[in-house]
Design a protein around this motif. Sequence first.
Motif, PDB file in Angstrom:
ATOM      1  N   ILE A  58     -16.792  38.429  28.911  1.00 57.23           N
ATOM      2  CA  ILE A  58     -17.942  38.388  28.216  1.00 57.23           C
ATOM      3  C   ILE A  58     -17.967  38.967  26.889  1.00 57.23           C
ATOM      4  CG2 ILE A  58     -20.426  38.994  28.401  1.00 57.23           C
ATOM      5  CD1 ILE A  58     -20.309  38.992  31.294  1.00 57.23           C
ATOM      6  N   ALA A  59     -17.572  40.288  26.873  1.00 53.84           N
ATOM      7  CA  ALA A  59     -17.433  40.960  25.510  1.00 53.84           C
ATOM      8  C   ALA A  59     -16.348  40.201  24.662  1.00 53.84           C
ATOM      9  CB  ALA A  59     -16.851  42.441  25.581  1.00 53.84           C
ATOM     10  N   THR A  60     -15.231  39.660  25.391  1.00 50.06           N
ATOM     11  CA  THR A  60     -14.433  39.281  24.157  1.00 50.06           C
ATOM     12  C   THR A  60     -14.754  37.742  23.753  1.00 50.06           C
ATOM     13  OG1 THR A  60     -12.437  39.877  25.319  1.00 50.06           O
ATOM     14  CG2 THR A  60     -11.893  38.157  24.156  1.00 50.06           C
ATOM     15  N   ALA A  61     -15.554  36.973  24.569  1.00 49.41           N
ATOM     16  CA  ALA A  61     -16.137  35.792  24.043  1.00 49.41           C
ATOM     17  C   ALA A  61     -17.167  36.013  22.904  1.00 49.41           C
ATOM     18  CB  ALA A  61     -16.899  34.963  25.287  1.00 49.41           C
ATOM     19  N   VAL A  62     -18.073  37.002  23.220  1.00 52.71           N
ATOM     20  CA  VAL A  62     -19.060  37.377  22.294  1.00 52.71           C
ATOM     21  C   VAL A  62     -18.619  37.714  20.768  1.00 52.71           C
ATOM     22  CG1 VAL A  62     -21.028  38.736  21.547  1.00 52.71           C
ATOM     23  CG2 VAL A  62     -21.075  37.681  24.022  1.00 52.71           C
ATOM     24  N   ALA A  63     -17.547  38.526  21.005  1.00 52.20           N
ATOM     25  CA  ALA A  63     -16.615  39.057  19.802  1.00 52.20           C
ATOM     26  C   ALA A  63     -16.026  37.661  19.096  1.00 52.20           C
ATOM     27  CB  ALA A  63     -15.828  40.136  20.470  1.00 52.20           C
ATOM     28  N   THR A  64     -15.525  36.801  19.703  1.00 53.08           N
ATOM     29  CA  THR A  64     -15.133  35.944  19.295  1.00 53.08           C
ATOM     30  C   THR A  64     -15.878  34.936  18.293  1.00 53.08           C
ATOM     31  OG1 THR A  64     -13.179  35.591  20.855  1.00 53.08           O
ATOM     32  CG2 THR A  64     -13.815  33.670  19.367  1.00 53.08           C
ATOM     33  N   VAL A  65     -16.936  34.619  19.008  1.00 57.24           N
ATOM     34  CA  VAL A  65     -18.242  33.799  18.261  1.00 57.24           C
ATOM     35  C   VAL A  65     -18.594  34.637  16.985  1.00 57.24           C
ATOM     36  CG1 VAL A  65     -20.260  32.923  18.561  1.00 57.24           C
ATOM     37  CG2 VAL A  65     -18.956  32.644  20.390  1.00 57.24           C
TER      38      VAL A  65
END
Length: 268
Positions: A58-65
């Motif tokens: 979740i954290a990685t996906a949000v950071a990517t966006v």
Amino acid sequence: MSKVVLITGGSSGIGKSIAEFLTHKGFTVYGTSRNPERIQEELPFKLVKLDVGDASTIATAVATVVRNENRLDIVINNAGVGITGPIEETPQEEIHKVFSTNLYGPIEVMKAVLPQMRKQHSGLIINITSIAGYMGLPYRGLYSASKGALELVTEAMRMETKDFGVQITNLAPGDFATNIAAGRYHAPVTEGSPYKKPYGDTLNLINDHVDDGGNPADVARTVYTIINTPKPKIHYKVGAFMQKFSIVLKHILPDKVYEKLLLNHYKL
């Protein structure tokens, strides 16, 4: 500048329908999947890896966006899983799994995106719940409970975040023609079980309702309406008239009368 949208569970069903609709409307859309590399078809929106049961993804996906777009305007908590069966005969691990996906996961997504939205002093979170979350349905009680709990969490978080410029709302669909039944956990209909006949009959009825459900594009259009509403309501419902009206009846009828209506509907 087009608004940036993150949709959990965006590779199929209602989530995919929302993602495609918003992309067509000019939004910058990121869908998610636990295994995006397995998606064979060409999608008109970006897909990032996210498992709502894994906080690190979740954290990685949000950071990517945020890294790609420098902002995150709208989050749609759509990822969910179905479950059916007599509560007495449902394994504890399956009970934990449905709450992990339908309740704990969306909470973790909200916790991950709120810092960015607070920094922007703007943002919209739409939690996709279910009309089933407004009532305890026989042989779907655990699903009802997980979605109903998310409704209440949303009510609380709206008040907790009101000073941040963040809007949070619920959208509860009824039955729609999606592939949710394929990924749903079914407690087995077992010989010798006291629930064998009533559960088996109810399961057939549930599957018929899903197969005859509405077009997921209706949900996408409702999401678009919410996005374009300056001050969204706390609760939205989308589905057949009687499904939405069942919520009204629950509020106005005595408990046992409403229970009798459900028993008659499911022929129990």
